[in-house]
Design an enzyme around this catalytic site. Structure first.
Site, PDB file in Angstrom:
ATOM      1  N   ASP A 175       0.880  -1.168   0.000  1.00 21.59           N
ATOM      2  CA  ASP A 175       0.000   0.000   0.000  1.00 21.59           C
ATOM      3  C   ASP A 175       0.916   1.215   0.000  1.00 21.59           C
ATOM      4  O   ASP A 175       1.792   1.326   0.875  1.00 21.59           O
ATOM      5  CB  ASP A 175      -0.848   0.055   1.266  1.00 21.59           C
ATOM      6  N   HIS A 194       4.777  -7.659  -0.256  1.00 23.27           N
ATOM      7  CA  HIS A 194       4.356  -8.879  -0.932  1.00 23.27           C
ATOM      8  C   HIS A 194       5.032  -8.989  -2.299  1.00 23.27           C
ATOM      9  O   HIS A 194       5.557  -8.006  -2.831  1.00 23.27           O
ATOM     10  CB  HIS A 194       2.835  -8.890  -1.079  1.00 23.27           C
ATOM     11  N   SER A 252       8.667   3.537   5.172  1.00 22.11           N
ATOM     12  CA  SER A 252       9.788   3.509   4.251  1.00 22.11           C
ATOM     13  C   SER A 252       9.317   3.530   2.807  1.00 22.11           C
ATOM     14  O   SER A 252       8.217   3.979   2.510  1.00 22.11           O
ATOM     15  CB  SER A 252      10.672   2.294   4.518  1.00 22.11           C
TER      16      SER A 252
END
Length: 263
Positions: free
Chosen positions: A86, A142, A227
């Protein structure tokens, strides 16, 4: 505060020991009392979290939380390249002669980003995405595609902020900060997932057991605090979506483009 002084203070605070101290507090039982305030301050959608707030034993455990099953949809097309996180798109485009141009006003070389890896020649005319995770975001990373992990590299470095200030006012933060690179071989080429550490990030960690074969959307790693991900695709292997632009937000599993041979 004048900009040179702010830069100097940022330089001083970018030492790894600062991040270690922050990380030690965030992992302590004492930090759990800050979870409700942290969730409220950053408007974190706690209804998506795998557990209730009071079940998390520390701020770090909450920050690296998993989501409830079904909270994210991974694009089903077998040739999709999907967002690993995201995030906010802070830069994207075609790599030109080994350069990522105008990332917040600065140019980055693939050679420097990948620490002189012998694999850099595969990315000199590929495509790149710079994906920024704020404290609000879900911080698990992911796989962007189906494939095999063919190499990983940990690149030591600093922990400058990777927010708008860091990327615009500090010199080439993405290639000076600590990085963890995962190279993934897929059916028509290769992709590199560059996980960039940041101010107050105590570590970037692979999930355990560490996978070797990945399915698109499979959990790969996670950040402890906010990050950035730089996602690279090998030359001539991606047809990117044309409706995504700098400033747009993407969710993990959302399609970024199609993996296909491109002239």
């Amino acid at each position: 505060m004048k900009l040179p002084l702010l830069r100097m203070m940022t330089e001083l605070s970018s030492r790894k020991f600062i991040s270690r101290l922050t990380g030690r507090f965030a992992k302590s039982a004492y930090s759990r009392r800050w979870i409700p305030k942290f969730a409220s301050m950053y408007r974190i959608p706690i209804e998506e979290a795998e557990k209730k707030l009071e079940e998390y034993r520390s701020l770090n455990e909450f920050f690296t939380r998993r989501l409830k099953p079904g909270s994210r949809t991974v694009d089903a097309a077998p040739d999709s390249l999907v967002s690993p996180v995201d995030a906010l798109i802070t830069a994207c485009g075609t790599i030109q002669e080994g350069l990522m141009l105008q990332v917040k006003g600065q140019d980055y070389t693939i050679d420097e980003l990948l620490n002189g890896s012998p694999r850099i020649s595969q990315y000199s005319h590929g495509y790149y995405w710079v994906l920024y995770l704020s404290p609000t975001d879900y911080h698990r990373i992911h796989s962007p595609c189906d494939g095999d992990i063919v190499e990983t590299e940990h690149i030591p470095g600093r922990v400058y902020p990777v927010n708008d200030f860091g990327l615009t006012k500090m010199r080439r933060v993405l290639s000076r900060n600590e990085r963890l690179v995962t190279y993934i071989s897929h059916d028509i080429g290769e992709a590199a997932v560059v996980k960039v550490g940041a101010l107050n990030v105590s570590s970037i960690k692979y999930v355990e057991p560490r996978p070797t074969r990945l399915e698109r959307g499979q959990e790969l790693a996670y950040f402890e605090f906010g990050s950035t991900i730089v996602l690279l695709t090998q030359d001539g292997t991606l047809s990117p979506r044309t409706d995504l632009n700098v400033g747009d937000r993407v969710r993990m599993g959302e399609k970024l483009g199609t993996l296909a041979k491109v002239e």
